[in-house]
Motif scaffolding. Structure first.
Motif, mmCIF file in Angstrom:
data_model
loop_
_atom_site.group_PDB
_atom_site.id
_atom_site.type_symbol
_atom_site.label_atom_id
_atom_site.label_comp_id
_atom_site.label_asym_id
_atom_site.label_seq_id
_atom_site.Cartn_x
_atom_site.Cartn_y
_atom_site.Cartn_z
ATOM 1 N N SER A 204 23.543 55.943 56.634
ATOM 2 C CA SER A 204 22.420 55.510 57.465
ATOM 3 C C SER A 204 22.318 56.355 58.728
ATOM 4 O O SER A 204 23.311 56.565 59.433
ATOM 5 C CB SER A 204 22.607 54.033 57.823
ATOM 6 N N TYR B 207 25.632 55.963 60.974
ATOM 7 C CA TYR B 207 26.420 54.749 60.727
ATOM 8 C C TYR B 207 26.689 54.641 59.236
ATOM 9 O O TYR B 207 25.810 54.959 58.416
ATOM 10 C CB TYR B 207 25.650 53.514 61.201
ATOM 11 N N SER B 208 27.881 54.227 58.913
ATOM 12 C CA SER B 208 28.200 54.000 57.510
ATOM 13 C C SER B 208 28.193 52.507 57.244
ATOM 14 O O SER B 208 29.022 51.771 57.786
ATOM 15 C CB SER B 208 29.567 54.580 57.171
ATOM 16 N N ILE B 209 27.255 52.072 56.443
ATOM 17 C CA ILE B 209 27.166 50.636 56.145
ATOM 18 C C ILE B 209 28.365 50.215 55.301
ATOM 19 O O ILE B 209 28.903 49.124 55.467
ATOM 20 C CB ILE B 209 25.837 50.338 55.423
ATOM 21 N N LYS B 210 28.822 51.114 54.426
ATOM 22 C CA LYS B 210 29.958 50.783 53.566
ATOM 23 C C LYS B 210 31.270 50.761 54.346
ATOM 24 O O LYS B 210 32.066 49.835 54.230
ATOM 25 C CB LYS B 210 30.059 51.806 52.436
ATOM 26 N N LEU B 211 31.502 51.782 55.166
ATOM 27 C CA LEU B 211 32.801 51.912 55.846
ATOM 28 C C LEU B 211 32.774 51.384 57.275
ATOM 29 O O LEU B 211 33.796 51.350 57.952
ATOM 30 C CB LEU B 211 33.250 53.367 55.842
ATOM 31 N N LYS B 212 31.583 51.011 57.763
ATOM 32 C CA LYS B 212 31.428 50.397 59.100
ATOM 33 C C LYS B 212 31.926 51.286 60.236
ATOM 34 O O LYS B 212 32.540 50.795 61.180
ATOM 35 C CB LYS B 212 32.141 49.039 59.148
ATOM 36 N N HIS B 213 31.708 52.584 60.147
ATOM 37 C CA HIS B 213 32.040 53.418 61.305
ATOM 38 C C HIS B 213 30.825 54.240 61.735
ATOM 39 O O HIS B 213 29.872 54.399 60.994
ATOM 40 C CB HIS B 213 33.270 54.291 61.059
ATOM 41 N N LYS B 214 30.947 54.707 62.979
ATOM 42 C CA LYS B 214 29.815 55.382 63.604
ATOM 43 C C LYS B 214 30.183 56.804 63.976
ATOM 44 O O LYS B 214 31.354 57.114 64.176
ATOM 45 C CB LYS B 214 29.421 54.652 64.892
ATOM 46 N N MET C 167 37.306 52.737 57.662
ATOM 47 C CA MET C 167 36.846 52.942 59.033
ATOM 48 C C MET C 167 37.629 54.076 59.690
ATOM 49 O O MET C 167 38.840 54.058 59.753
ATOM 50 C CB MET C 167 37.036 51.633 59.814
#
Lengths: 175, 162
Positions: free
Chosen positions: A56, A92-99, A1
């Motif tokens: 994403s 959005y990164s589904i793997k790393l959960k950051h925007k 993140m």
């Protein structure tokens, strides 16, 4: 993140010649302002780089900045000359959960921005919508048609200086 | 109503006027074009479902305009859709009826001022028999609209649609 500052630094290290600006002046999420000509390369990097992995595209939306020269017409309507139209990209990164939010602007008279639909398929219809509503042309888009309005519609309804037509196919539009 | 004017001793004979018979037949089986547009269509579907049971008035959804007697304009009519509604209406065989359901179909509803894409009333494109007010109207209101339409059909003459 990763925070937006960290991502901004990663981009600046990778692309030292590109103009990348971190905007913090609004109370919304901070965003990066990119140049239209660098967008495609940076977007591809953001998707594939292991530190960012933006797999994403949540949404892509057009905006009329309405920052040109405004002129009042006799009938009370307003026309805008010059200034820019913009597109915001919410990643959005589904793997790393950051925007991350990106902004790219283009001149109002000839708004052209390169398409990212080959990077994120989500962009296909969203770019068609931005084209439909703001008249922003996305270069290299596979099928840039209007998506909501009828194909023979004239004008771009969400521009700030849009004027309602009187008739469409013989139907009166105003109340 | 006038359908049962006289009953004979033989229980298979009823004397009535042709007009009354035709009107009675028409108003008792108003087959509806299965067509919905917006939130009003949800109420229309609720009206069709078991609790309100549109079917008891002879309203059965049909998948083709060729078999439909009535079209319920249930929702916001965009200019793009208006052209298609007009074509559907023209494909329906006479006699045909229209119920305009809800504020949007009646007058544009909340889109009356800034809706560049909305037709301000379906009566600008096709003739409406009954307007049902509401946003959206409850099923009871739509049933009331249908009963009004039945009343209207009951007074039709053979020579002219009222």
């Amino acid at each position: 993140m990763k925070s937006i500052e960290e991502i901004c630094n990663i981009l600046k290290d990778k692309f030292p010649d590109y103009e990348i600006q971190l905007n913090t002046e609004y109370s919304t999420d901070n965003f990066l302002i990119l140049k239209s000509e660098n967008l495609f390369e940076i977007a591809l990097f953001l998707r594939d780089n292991e530190e960012t992995l933006f797999d994403s595209l949540m949404v892509l939306s057009g905006v009329d900045d309405a920052n040109g020269e405004k002129k009042k017409e006799e009938d009370g309507s307003e026309t805008i000359n010059g200034g820019t139209l913009s597109v915001f990209y919410h990643l959005y990164s589904i793997k790393l959960k950051h925007k991350l939010t990106l902004k790219v602007s283009s001149p109002r008279e000839n708004p052209e921005i390169v398409s990212v639909s080959s990077i994120w398929l989500t962009a296909d219809w969203h770019e068609r919508e931005a084209y439909d509503m703001y008249g922003i042309r996305f270069l290299n888009h596979p099928d840039l048609r209007r998506i909501l309005m009828p194909y023979d519609w004239e004008g771009y309804p969400l521009r700030k200086d849009y004027k309602n037509p009187e008739f469409y196919q013989g139907m009166k539009i105003p109340y | 109503m006038g359908l049962l004017d006289q009953e004979f001793l033989d229980d298979n004979i009823i004397v009535t006027r042709t007009e009354d018979l035709l009107n009675w037949a028409r108003l008792s089986s108003l087959w509806q074009l299965g067509f919905g547009l917006a939130c009003c269509a949800i109420e229309m579907m609720a009206t069709s479902a078991s609790h309100y049971d549109f079917d008891r008035f002879g309203v059965i959804p049909r998948a083709s305009p060729r078999q439909a007697d009535i079209i319920i304009i249930s929702g916001t009519v965009t200019l793009k859709m208006a052209l298609r509604i007009k074509r559907l209406y023209e494909q329906m065989p006479d006699p045909k009826y229209i119920i305009s359901m809800g504020s949007c179909a009646n007058s544009g509803g909340p889109y009356w001022e800034h809706g560049y894409h909305v037709l301000k009333g379906i009566d600008r494109v096709i003739p409406v028999d009954v307007y049902v007010p509401g946003c959206p109207p409850r099923p009871e209101a739509l049933l009331e609209g249908l009963l009004k339409l039945q009343e209207k059909i009951r007074s039709e003459s053979l020579r002219k649609k009222v």
